[in-house]
Design an enzyme around this catalytic site. Structure first.
Site, PDB file in Angstrom:
ATOM      1  NE  ARG A  83      -0.038  -0.236   4.717  1.00 17.82           N
ATOM      2  CZ  ARG A  83       0.618   0.880   5.348  1.00 17.82           C
ATOM      3  NH1 ARG A  83       0.893   2.256   4.574  1.00 17.82           N
ATOM      4  NH2 ARG A  83       1.971   0.611   6.387  1.00 17.82           N
ATOM      5  CB  THR A  88      -0.185   2.560  10.278  1.00 19.25           C
ATOM      6  OG1 THR A  88      -1.159   3.068  10.933  1.00 19.25           O
ATOM      7  CG2 THR A  88      -0.772   0.928   9.616  1.00 19.25           C
ATOM      8  CG  PHE A  89      -0.483  -1.143  16.508  1.00 20.99           C
ATOM      9  CD1 PHE A  89       0.522  -2.148  16.069  1.00 20.99           C
ATOM     10  CD2 PHE A  89      -1.238  -0.673  17.010  1.00 20.99           C
ATOM     11  CE1 PHE A  89      -0.275  -3.189  17.636  1.00 20.99           C
ATOM     12  CE2 PHE A  89      -2.094  -1.640  17.754  1.00 20.99           C
ATOM     13  CZ  PHE A  89      -1.851  -3.035  17.876  1.00 20.99           C
ATOM     14  CB  ALA A 158      -4.239   5.388   9.464  1.00 20.33           C
ATOM     15  CB  ILE A 159      -6.253   6.928   4.202  1.00 23.83           C
ATOM     16  CG1 ILE A 159      -7.726   7.124   5.299  1.00 23.83           C
ATOM     17  CG2 ILE A 159      -6.472   6.268   2.940  1.00 23.83           C
ATOM     18  CD1 ILE A 159      -8.169   8.301   4.313  1.00 23.83           C
ATOM     19  CB  ALA A 173      -6.423   1.266  10.531  1.00 30.02           C
ATOM     20  CB  CYS A 189       1.284   8.278   8.914  1.00 28.58           C
ATOM     21  SG  CYS A 189      -0.805   7.276   9.544  1.00 28.58           S
TER      22      CYS A 189
END
Length: 248
Positions: A83, A88-89, A158-159, A173, A189
């Site tokens: 992606r 991120t988590f 987040a994206i 998310a 991020c």
């Protein structure tokens, strides 16, 4: 006879807790079915992951804190993924949505109708997150030039997406009751100095990812100009994919 045109369907499925690798493979399977029209409707997979750190195409070693080994030692998986975005988590208490949509079908570019408008898609993902937070009594907003949705300088949602063969994978998310301590081990991020929030820390208590899954699904469908429908053919495809994974 009515002149109204029925909106296209967005098929949704709540999958519960699914390992990241399994969900990634499932996305690829569903995306290929969408490209080939074996799945005639767009879809969104909604789920939670066990603890996992993922780093996307814009990730840098300095974003990973003490490094991948330390992240794994903390009790999470670590994966490099395809992606956009950095690290991120994902983990318990976080609602993840993976829309698998033919982008030109919902956001065509007027002069190039066979191509989809990625920027409009990102803004629609943000709109879905903003609407879902609002249903919980939480006001968040965009924060250009960054993606996602924010409460001040803290990111709530987040994206990170991928577009291949005209069909999207990965997605969003939303931190619902996520333990935000996991984010302290990374630069979330890749944004220096940015914080992280959850619906719970913003005052919206008592919600769960399972409860909010249809809310986020409906908000995304609205942002895409679709109607939300239960799994239908998507459910059969997921069941088939799950059966193959069990047999393997």
């Amino acid at each position: 006879m009515s002149d109204s045109v029925e909106l296209p369907a967005l098929r949704w499925a709540w999958l519960g807790t699914v390992g990241y690798r399994e969900a990634w493979a499932m996305q690829q399977e569903v995306a290929q079915a969408r490209r080939s029209d074996a799945l005639v409707d767009d879809a969104v997979l909604l789920l939670e992951h066990p603890p996992v750190y993922t780093v996307g195409r814009q990730g840098e070693p300095r974003h990973l804190g003490e490094g991948p080994d330390a992240l794994v030692a903390a009790g999470a998986e670590f994966l490099e993924v395809d992606r956009g975005g950095s690290v991120t988590f994902h983990g318990p208490g976080q609602l993840v949505a993976y829309p698998i949509v033919r982008l030109a079908g919902i956001f065509p570019i007027p002069r190039h109708p066979a191509h989809g408008d990625v920027d409009r898609y990102l803004r629609a993902l943000e709109a879905g997150l903003i609407a879902t937070a609002a249903r919980c009594g939480v006001e968040v907003a965009r924060r250009p030039p960054y993606t996602g949705v924010w409460s001040g300088e803290r990111k709530l949602g987040a994206i990170g997406v991928k577009l291949a063969g005209g069909v999207t994978t990965h997605g969003v998310a939303l931190n619902v009751t996520t333990d935000l301590g996991w984010f302290e081990r990374i630069t979330p991020c890749g944004i220096e100095g940015a914080g992280v929030a959850s619906l719970e820390t913003l005052g919206a208590r008592g919600h769960t990812p399972a409860e909010l899954a249809p809310v986020l699904g409906a908000a995304l469908a609205s942002a895409f100009g679709c109607r939300l429908e239960e799994a239908g053919p998507l459910g059969a495809l997921i069941a088939s994919r799950a059966g193959e994974a069990t047999a393997a």
